[in-house]
Design a protein around this motif. Structure first.
Motif, PDB file in Angstrom:
ATOM      1  N   LYS A  37       0.655  -1.702   0.270  1.00 39.80           N
ATOM      2  CA  LYS A  37      -0.127   0.305  -0.169  1.00 39.80           C
ATOM      3  C   LYS A  37       1.086   1.646   0.389  1.00 39.80           C
ATOM      4  N   SER A  41      -4.010   5.494  -4.704  1.00 41.60           N
ATOM      5  CA  SER A  41      -4.786   4.693  -3.806  1.00 41.60           C
ATOM      6  C   SER A  41      -4.650   3.950  -4.587  1.00 41.60           C
ATOM      7  N   PRO A  42      -4.472   1.831  -3.394  1.00 42.22           N
ATOM      8  CA  PRO A  42      -4.552   1.092  -3.964  1.00 42.22           C
ATOM      9  C   PRO A  42      -5.696   0.608  -4.927  1.00 42.22           C
TER      10      PRO A  42
END
Length: 86
Positions: free
Chosen positions: A10, A20-21
């Motif tokens: 992450k 963001s992931p």
């Protein structure tokens, strides 16, 4: 161990991509799907397979002439010759 790896991934995704992931993996899936669609449209298909060398090609049968033909259709008693090459 698995939680530590997940957190590391992450952080790495956030640092290297700024995403963001969830966004990163969504974009990755969209790129993968787009690649497959484009490959299916423009890639080689097995239905249009051409032989790679002359040994794979089968000879064509000789042409068959059933009757006399005209080249311009001027004689109505003789058929007009037409050919379609596909």
């Amino acid at each position: 161990m698995a939680l530590q790896l997940q957190e590391t991934l992450k952080e790495a995704i956030l640092v290297y991509t700024g995403l963001s992931p969830a966004t990163f993996f969504t974009l990755l899936a969209l790129l993968f799907a787009t690649y497959h669609v484009i490959y299916e449209l423009f890639g080689p298909s097995e239905t249009h397979h051409r032989p790679r060398n002359l040994e794979e090609m089968q000879p064509l049968p000789p042409p068959v002439q059933l009757c006399e033909i005209t080249s311009n259709g001027s004689n109505t008693k003789k058929p007009l010759l037409m050919a379609i090459k596909s």
